[in-house]
Write a protein that holds these residues in place. Structure first.
Motif, PDB file in Angstrom:
ATOM      1  N   GLN A   1      20.662  53.680   8.076  1.00 57.52           N
ATOM      2  CA  GLN A   1      21.862  53.054   7.522  1.00 57.52           C
ATOM      3  C   GLN A   1      22.328  51.951   8.455  1.00 57.52           C
ATOM      4  N   ILE A   2      22.697  50.811   7.888  1.00 58.51           N
ATOM      5  CA  ILE A   2      23.319  49.744   8.657  1.00 58.51           C
ATOM      6  C   ILE A   2      24.562  49.288   7.908  1.00 58.51           C
ATOM      7  N   VAL A   3      25.399  48.514   8.571  1.00 57.98           N
ATOM      8  CA  VAL A   3      26.586  47.950   7.920  1.00 57.98           C
ATOM      9  C   VAL A   3      26.635  46.464   8.243  1.00 57.98           C
TER      10      VAL A   3
ATOM     11  N   PRO B   1      30.859  44.850   9.612  1.00 58.50           N
ATOM     12  CA  PRO B   1      31.688  46.064   9.621  1.00 58.50           C
ATOM     13  C   PRO B   1      33.162  45.799   9.875  1.00 58.50           C
TER      14      PRO B   1
ATOM     15  N   PRO C   1      33.166  44.747   4.272  1.00 58.88           N
ATOM     16  CA  PRO C   1      32.017  45.391   4.922  1.00 58.88           C
ATOM     17  C   PRO C   1      31.032  45.900   3.876  1.00 58.88           C
TER      18      PRO C   1
ATOM     19  N   PRO D   1      27.942  48.513   3.527  1.00 59.81           N
ATOM     20  CA  PRO D   1      26.969  49.526   3.966  1.00 59.81           C
ATOM     21  C   PRO D   1      25.636  49.303   3.256  1.00 59.81           C
ATOM     22  N   VAL D   2      24.545  49.523   3.978  1.00 69.45           N
ATOM     23  CA  VAL D   2      23.213  49.268   3.435  1.00 69.45           C
ATOM     24  C   VAL D   2      22.287  50.420   3.805  1.00 69.45           C
ATOM     25  N   THR D   3      21.570  50.937   2.813  1.00 68.94           N
ATOM     26  CA  THR D   3      20.498  51.895   3.057  1.00 68.94           C
ATOM     27  C   THR D   3      19.191  51.131   3.143  1.00 68.94           C
TER      28      THR D   3
ATOM     29  N   PRO E   1      22.263  47.576  -0.734  1.00 72.17           N
ATOM     30  CA  PRO E   1      23.693  47.598  -0.411  1.00 72.17           C
ATOM     31  C   PRO E   1      24.460  48.599  -1.276  1.00 72.17           C
ATOM     32  N   THR E   2      25.519  49.147  -0.717  1.00 69.35           N
ATOM     33  CA  THR E   2      26.514  49.896  -1.496  1.00 69.35           C
ATOM     34  C   THR E   2      27.671  48.929  -1.740  1.00 69.35           C
TER      35      THR E   2
ATOM     36  N   ASN F   1      30.645  50.788  -6.603  1.00 71.75           N
ATOM     37  CA  ASN F   1      29.830  51.971  -6.333  1.00 71.75           C
ATOM     38  C   ASN F   1      30.522  53.243  -6.835  1.00 71.75           C
TER      39      ASN F   1
END
Length: 311
Positions: free
Chosen positions: A47-49, A52, A57, A59-61, A122-123, A128
């Motif tokens: 997981q990264i952001v 942030p 921001p 969030p990304v898987t 991305p979320t 979402n």
């Protein structure tokens, strides 16, 4: 039914038009030939952001190839934080639909990663599944989020301390997405977009205002012919508007996305077609291009039309 009403309203709003997305304008690094991975990989995930501390921001898987385990026939073995496999891998930006999350698309995205791609999903902050201030109108802002993610990955690839540094082929990027994520994907192909973005896959989606401009890139459309949420006619209209090489994979009798579930009719054909499309466009794999008609052919379950694909 609530999701269906939201998605139907989304189609109405998007077809009415919205502002074009803001794209990266650099041409990217020189493109060099790549070798197609000779085998499937196991898959790592992290997981990264993006931004942030910013106002939006993201969030990304990230799923990526790894050598940490032997791939399983029933689906990739996925290990959080596993080391990245040796080499550089093309990148796929994957966008979820309304009231969804990246992990709900893992049956498809992990298989792409096993085939030799880094998939960054991305979320999106306001569409979402867990969004506190959900609004479908925010889809118009998501193509710019996709470009923010691309710029972040370009920078990340140069950060020596990051596990993905040196493993991202940021000259070879595709965008893909389902439903609202398909509209998001189309919205990334606007006038002046970076040549880094070399291909797109629009699943159960359509075009945004300003879509299908700028550098020509091959596009694949996937749509259920009985989709009551985003009618197939919307996808076919986007296919007709797109420029350059394109293909349209139709699933007769199918709805909004059941064909994305392993074991359901059409999943094997969708997986094979999308994977070989990515191999062709991001690895310059001509045998994969020649396999597309056979990948997509299952009488009564799938059909394929194409336009201007190389011979």
């Amino acid at each position: 039914m609530r999701v269906q009403r939201l998605a139907a309203a989304l189609v109405t709003a998007l077809l009415a038009g919205c502002g074009p997305a803001t794209a990266a304008t650099d041409d990217g690094p020189p493109v060099t030939a790549r070798h197609v991975p000779p085998r499937a990989y196991a898959v790592g995930v992290r997981q990264i952001v993006v931004d942030p501390g910013g106002a939006r921001p993201l969030p990304v898987t990230v799923w990526y190839p790894t050598e940490s385990a032997t791939p399983a026939s029933a689906g990739p073995v996925v290990r959080p934080g596993a080391p990245v496999a040796a080499g550089r891998f093309p990148v796929v930006i994957y966008s979820h639909g309304l009231r969804s999350l990246p992990e709900l698309h893992a049956p498809l995205t992990t298989r792409w990663a096993a085939a030799g791609f880094v998939v960054a999903a991305p979320t999106y902050p306001r569409t979402n599944l867990r969004a506190r201030d959900f609004t479908r109108a925010d889809v118009r802002n998501q193509p710019a989020d996709g470009w923010r993610l691309i710029r972040h990955l370009v920078r990340l690839d140069t950060r020596a301390a990051d596990p993905l540094a040196g493993h991202l082929d940021v000259a070879r990027i595709a965008a893909a997405g389902h439903s609202a994520g398909g509209f998001t994907t189309a919205g990334m192909f606007t006038s002046g977009h970076s040549a880094r973005l070399r291909a797109g896959i629009v699943i159960a989606g359509g075009g945004l205002a300003g879509s299908f401009a700028g550098p020509v890139a091959p596009l694949l459309f996937v749509h259920g012919a009985a989709d009551a949420i985003v009618p197939e006619s919307v996808g076919r209209a986007a296919y007709a508007r797109s420029l350059g090489p394109a293909a349209f994979l139709s699933l007769p009798g199918q709805g909004h996305g059941e064909y994305l579930t392993p074991g359901r009719p059409g999943f094997a054909q969708v997986l094979a077609t999308t994977t070989d499309f990515l191999r062709w466009t991001l690895y310059d794999d001509r045998p994969a291009l020649r396999r597309l008609p056979a990948d997509a052919r299952l009488p009564g379950t799938t059909s394929l039309i194409t336009r201007a694909l190389p011979g």
